[in-house]
Motif scaffolding. Structure first.
Motif, PDB file in Angstrom:
ATOM      1  N   ALA A 114      13.427-137.491  68.045  1.00  0.00           N
ATOM      2  CA  ALA A 114      13.543-137.383  69.498  1.00  0.00           C
ATOM      3  C   ALA A 114      13.338-135.934  69.951  1.00  0.00           C
ATOM      4  O   ALA A 114      12.655-135.678  70.952  1.00  0.00           O
ATOM      5  CB  ALA A 114      14.900-137.908  69.966  1.00  0.00           C
ATOM      6  N   SER A 115      13.905-134.994  69.204  1.00  0.00           N
ATOM      7  CA  SER A 115      13.752-133.591  69.601  1.00  0.00           C
ATOM      8  C   SER A 115      12.307-133.116  69.443  1.00  0.00           C
ATOM      9  O   SER A 115      11.800-132.383  70.282  1.00  0.00           O
ATOM     10  CB  SER A 115      14.700-132.692  68.799  1.00  0.00           C
ATOM     11  OG  SER A 115      14.403-132.750  67.418  1.00  0.00           O
ATOM     12  N   GLU A 116      11.632-133.554  68.373  1.00  0.00           N
ATOM     13  CA  GLU A 116      10.219-133.200  68.210  1.00  0.00           C
ATOM     14  C   GLU A 116       9.393-133.747  69.364  1.00  0.00           C
ATOM     15  O   GLU A 116       8.508-133.068  69.890  1.00  0.00           O
ATOM     16  CB  GLU A 116       9.670-133.750  66.889  1.00  0.00           C
ATOM     17  CG  GLU A 116      10.202-133.052  65.666  1.00  0.00           C
ATOM     18  CD  GLU A 116       9.799-133.750  64.372  1.00  0.00           C
ATOM     19  OE1 GLU A 116       9.526-133.031  63.402  1.00  0.00           O
ATOM     20  OE2 GLU A 116       9.769-135.007  64.339  1.00  0.00           O
ATOM     21  N   PHE A 117       9.686-134.980  69.761  1.00  0.00           N
ATOM     22  CA  PHE A 117       8.967-135.601  70.871  1.00  0.00           C
ATOM     23  C   PHE A 117       9.183-134.821  72.168  1.00  0.00           C
ATOM     24  O   PHE A 117       8.223-134.496  72.883  1.00  0.00           O
ATOM     25  CB  PHE A 117       9.410-137.058  71.049  1.00  0.00           C
ATOM     26  CG  PHE A 117       8.824-137.705  72.266  1.00  0.00           C
ATOM     27  CD1 PHE A 117       7.488-138.064  72.300  1.00  0.00           C
ATOM     28  CD2 PHE A 117       9.617-137.939  73.375  1.00  0.00           C
ATOM     29  CE1 PHE A 117       6.938-138.659  73.432  1.00  0.00           C
ATOM     30  CE2 PHE A 117       9.072-138.529  74.509  1.00  0.00           C
ATOM     31  CZ  PHE A 117       7.740-138.890  74.545  1.00  0.00           C
ATOM     32  N   ILE A 118      10.437-134.503  72.478  1.00  0.00           N
ATOM     33  CA  ILE A 118      10.745-133.793  73.725  1.00  0.00           C
ATOM     34  C   ILE A 118      10.118-132.402  73.721  1.00  0.00           C
ATOM     35  O   ILE A 118       9.514-131.978  74.710  1.00  0.00           O
ATOM     36  CB  ILE A 118      12.272-133.730  73.956  1.00  0.00           C
ATOM     37  CG1 ILE A 118      12.794-135.139  74.262  1.00  0.00           C
ATOM     38  CG2 ILE A 118      12.626-132.769  75.089  1.00  0.00           C
ATOM     39  CD1 ILE A 118      14.297-135.260  74.267  1.00  0.00           C
TER      40      ILE A 118
END
Length: 131
Positions: A21-25
């Motif tokens: 999720a953090s990579e995506f954001i």
């Protein structure tokens, strides 16, 4: 349908494609290609709520991150304010008495309020006791 259903679907999709999720954001917010996307605009317009949610999850980490960000912003603002082209820079070794006599704190305060708004708000908050 509850909000958790779509959230679970998105989390499942992220896991399925192998991205956190953090990579995506971070990729979404760093991408010029997606800068005008509604998802980016939504994240940016809800930044305060997102930061508040992060603070509630990990208060010490979030607090340190927020402090580091503020330090960086204030340092950059002050460097810009002290730059030769800013109009506030002066060489102390070549300053005349008349220049010091003509110096006005109120004028500098107006310049700071306009030129370094984050630093100004921080100073104003500290002087007023946070009220």
């Amino acid at each position: 349908m509850s909000l958790t259903d779509p959230v679970d679907d998105v989390l499942g999709t992220l896991q399925h494609i192998g991205i956190s999720a953090s990579e995506f954001i971070l990729a979404l917010l760093s991408s010029e290609k997606h800068s005008a996307h509604l998802a980016v605009k939504d994240i940016l317009s809800n930044g305060c709520e997102i930061l508040n949610a992060l603070t509630k999850q990990t208060s010490s980490t979030a607090s340190k991150c927020a402090t580091d960000i503020m330090k960086d912003i204030c340092a950059q603002e002050i460097c810009n304010l002290a730059a030769k082209g800013s109009g506030t820079h002066f060489d102390v070794t070549h300053t005349m008495v008349k220049q010091l006599e003509d110096f006005r704190v109120a004028k500098l305060a107006r310049i700071m309020e306009k030129s370094v708004p984050v630093t100004w708000n921080l100073l104003e908050s500290m002087v007023s006791g946070g009220t």
